[in-house]
Motif scaffolding. Structure first.
Motif, mmCIF file in Angstrom:
data_model
loop_
_atom_site.group_PDB
_atom_site.id
_atom_site.type_symbol
_atom_site.label_atom_id
_atom_site.label_comp_id
_atom_site.label_asym_id
_atom_site.label_seq_id
_atom_site.Cartn_x
_atom_site.Cartn_y
_atom_site.Cartn_z
ATOM 1 N N TYR B 11 0.870 -1.048 0.088
ATOM 2 C CA TYR B 11 -0.084 0.029 -0.105
ATOM 3 C C TYR B 11 0.878 1.249 0.090
ATOM 4 O O TYR B 11 1.945 1.215 0.536
ATOM 5 N N SER B 13 0.895 3.444 2.017
ATOM 6 C CA SER B 13 1.577 3.698 3.123
ATOM 7 C C SER B 13 2.710 2.849 3.659
ATOM 8 O O SER B 13 3.556 3.319 4.731
ATOM 9 N N GLN B 15 3.020 -0.429 3.814
ATOM 10 C CA GLN B 15 2.273 -1.671 4.527
ATOM 11 C C GLN B 15 2.239 -2.524 3.393
ATOM 12 O O GLN B 15 1.634 -2.696 2.581
ATOM 13 N N HIS B 36 -5.281 -14.520 10.352
ATOM 14 C CA HIS B 36 -5.564 -13.741 11.434
ATOM 15 C C HIS B 36 -6.139 -12.624 10.753
ATOM 16 O O HIS B 36 -5.765 -12.216 9.605
ATOM 17 N N SER B 37 -6.379 -11.420 11.671
ATOM 18 C CA SER B 37 -6.819 -10.238 11.115
ATOM 19 C C SER B 37 -5.530 -9.538 10.781
ATOM 20 O O SER B 37 -4.505 -9.567 11.273
ATOM 21 N N GLY B 38 -5.473 -8.804 9.421
ATOM 22 C CA GLY B 38 -4.272 -8.349 8.855
ATOM 23 C C GLY B 38 -3.608 -9.408 8.005
ATOM 24 O O GLY B 38 -2.349 -8.934 7.486
ATOM 25 N N ALA B 39 -4.110 -10.466 7.904
ATOM 26 C CA ALA B 39 -3.206 -11.336 7.087
ATOM 27 C C ALA B 39 -3.114 -10.999 5.557
ATOM 28 O O ALA B 39 -2.327 -11.742 4.968
ATOM 29 N N GLY B 40 -4.191 -10.109 5.125
ATOM 30 C CA GLY B 40 -4.037 -10.046 3.779
ATOM 31 C C GLY B 40 -5.314 -10.459 2.855
ATOM 32 O O GLY B 40 -5.460 -10.374 1.980
ATOM 33 N N LYS B 41 -6.528 -11.027 3.751
ATOM 34 C CA LYS B 41 -7.661 -11.598 2.994
ATOM 35 C C LYS B 41 -8.492 -10.567 2.123
ATOM 36 O O LYS B 41 -8.776 -10.805 0.968
ATOM 37 N N SER B 42 -8.628 -9.590 2.972
ATOM 38 C CA SER B 42 -9.396 -8.525 2.073
ATOM 39 C C SER B 42 -8.734 -7.768 1.057
ATOM 40 O O SER B 42 -9.268 -7.691 -0.037
ATOM 41 N N THR B 43 -7.409 -7.567 1.079
ATOM 42 C CA THR B 43 -6.673 -7.261 0.089
ATOM 43 C C THR B 43 -6.510 -8.283 -1.316
ATOM 44 O O THR B 43 -6.927 -7.786 -2.327
#
Ligand SMILES: Nc1ncnc2c1ncn2[C@@H]1O[C@H](COP(=O)(O)OP(=O)(O)O)[C@@H](O)[C@H]1O
Ligand SMILES: [Mg+2]
Lengths: 310, 221
Positions: B11, B13, B15, B36-43
């Motif tokens: 990103y 930023s 990240q 986990h949350s932040g693992a990149g699923k949504s991305t």
């Protein structure tokens, strides 16, 4: 072919639906949207009013005799014969196109006929009016030349006073030109303000519906699909503004009608304001709608690019 | 149908959400995306939907590299992808019917076809009697079913869901999952991001486990 027709039908139906749902959305906040339309209406009415007035005025003043004319008021003591020979002589001058000699008696008759003050004039012992030679100048004679000609005519011993009749009309026409430029400029400025009013209003609507736009983009809505309802919103604002402008014109000219006609009557001419005002019924909403679509188009084009789904 | 090859996503930023991710899903398959949350699923889902672009690597959907899609091709491409969100993303000033009809209107379907397909989709999710309601009048589970009806109404080739049961209790969650299963059975490729591992085990489909932007090799079946 049948497929094309079906496609067209769907497309038109979609446009109709979008147009009316945009109208429905405006209806949801009637007060603020009425105020917007009113602002647009006033901005359109002002230049339209001035333009119609000026147009009428131009019509009327063009009825007044064209070309330039000098009136030579002759000495009271001048004999008829001498006056006639002066008239002939003037006809040979290069700047002069025609002349018209009018005896003192004829001047009186014309005055009576025009102003109908028979009784008053009959009281006077002598004819107070002089004999006159009306001198028509050739069209190409320029203003500076007219002045030297005037001096020359004034210097003639037979002439009491030479007067250039059209000086004021010339001035009036110049004023008229300045006036129409001014109104044009004002019209452009106020049209720009209409664009800004509509653009800004639409900008706020877009900001309010950012989420909706982003969702529509996510499920495959093209930019033109997203743009369409906002263009219709601009269209409606413009059309309502145009009707309001027309109403304002009707009121203004209703109020102006009788004083203007009285005034016009004094100058022996007829002002017909209603006709143009009615015509503006068609032009103003059309103009308003056009400005509405353009104003909305500019804003929407810019804003929609910036909204990307997250 | 979905093929990632060495995909990196950094990103602005700084990240890094995906670090050399590769995986493949067959057409007509169904899988869960876990981590986990932040693992990149949504991305990952955003890359498939064309909302974000990869920093490097290839995203091939139905054999086409979607990075190469032009601005005007993107909306057409998105019509072949159905999206379901954790927060439903419904339009609150429109009825259930109009929400579900939106993808069809966008695609320029004709009036009768819209009516037929919307009712078919609402029937499948069990909300036919609620077509005149506004979304606010529905429960969370019902709103999500409207979201699913909207995602499938245009018969997409791929159905993506990002934490679709994140706001729902266990009972509603498993009902929602049954719906996804049904759509997969009629041939749609389905990819669901979730961190509800119980649910994943219950359902028994393939799992793509993400860890720090890569497929977690230790968990691959
Ligand atoms: N728009 C963004 N800008 C910057 N960083 C982001 C953005 N979206 C996600 N990230 C970061 O990328 C990483 C992966 O996020 P995400 O794909 O949302 O993970 P998940 O959905 O598995 O929780 C996280 O560290 C997150 O902070
Ligand atoms: Mg997420």
């Amino acid at each position: 072919m049948i497929r094309l027709l079906a496609f067209l039908k769907t497309y038109l139906l979609h446009h109709l639906q979008t147009a009316f749902s945009s109208l429905g959305k405006l209806w949801e906040s009637p007060i603020s949207n009425s105020l917007t339309s009113l602002a647009i209406g006033i901005a359109l009415a002002l230049p339209a009013c001035l333009f119609i007035l000026l147009f009428n005025f131009t019509q009327v003043s063009s009825q007044w005799q064209d070309g330039s004319q000098i009136s030579l008021f002759l000495q009271q003591s001048l004999s008829d014969n001498k006056a006639k020979s002066l008239d002939k002589k003037l006809n040979t001058w290069p700047e002069i196109s025609t002349t018209n000699y009018q005896t003192a008696a004829e001047s009186l008759a014309e005055f009576k006929q025009r102003f109908g003050m028979d009784d008053l004039l009959d009281v006077l012992p002598d004819n107070p009016l002089p004999a006159v030679i009306l001198v028509e100048l050739k069209d190409e004679v320029q203003t500076e030349k007219i002045n030297t000609l005037l001096k020359k005519l004034n210097a003639l011993p037979a002439v009491e006073h030479a007067q250039f009749d059209m000086a004021w009309l010339q001035r009036l026409r110049n004023l008229n030109k300045i006036g129409s430029r001014g109104i044009m400029l004002l019209g452009i400025l106020l049209s720009l303000s209409v664009l800004l009013i509509i653009g800004n209003t639409i900008r706020l609507t877009i900001i309010n519906r950012k989420d909706e736009i982003s969702i529509i983009k996510l499920i495959g809505g093209t930019n033109s699909f997203i743009r369409r309802p906002f263009l219709y919103t601009g269209f409606w604002y413009g059309i309502f503004g145009g009707f309001i402008a027309w109403l304002i014109l009707l009121i203004v000219f209703y109020l102006l009608d009788s004083p203007v006609n009285n005034l016009a009557g004094l100058y022996g001419s007829q002002f017909t304001l209603q006709w143009y005002t009615l015509l503006s019924f068609f032009i103003l909403p059309f103009l308003g709608a056009l400005l509405g679509i353009i104003g909305a188009g500019f804003t929407v084009h810019q804003q929609i690019k910036e909204i990307e789904p997250k | 149908m979905i093929r990632f090859g060495g995909v990196y996503k950094r990103y602005p930023s700084g990240q890094e959400a995906l670090s050399g991710l590769s995986f493949h899903m067959e057409a007509g398959s169904m899988a869960f995306l876990t981590g986990h949350s932040g693992a990149g699923k949504s991305t990952l889902l955003k890359l498939i939907a064309g909302v974000e672009q990869p920093s490097s690597g290839q995203v091939l959907i139905d054999g086409k590299n979607i990075v190469q899609l032009s601005k005007s091709q993107m909306p057409i491409y998105r019509r072949k992808i159905g999206l379901v969100f954790q927060d439903y993303q419904l339009l609150h000033d429109r009825t259930v019917f109009d929400n579900v009809a939106l993808p069809l209107i966008i695609a320029g379907a004709d009036h009768q076809e819209i009516g037929r397909r919307v009712r078919a989709a609402l029937d499948k999710v069990g909300l036919l009697e609620k077509e005149r309601n506004l979304p606010v009048a529905l429960s969370g589970g019902e709103q999500q079913r409207v979201g699913i009806a909207r995602a499938v109404v245009n018969r997409p080739m791929i159905l993506l869901a990002d934490e679709p049961t994140g706001n729902l209790d266990a009972q509603l969650s498993s009902e929602i999952m049954q719906l996804f299963k049904q759509f997969n059975q009629i041939g749609t490729t389905v990819l669901i991001a979730t961190h509800d591992l119980n649910l994943v085990q219950q359902m028994g489909y393939a799992e793509i486990a993400l860890k720090q932007g890569r497929v977690d090799a230790g968990k691959m079946a």
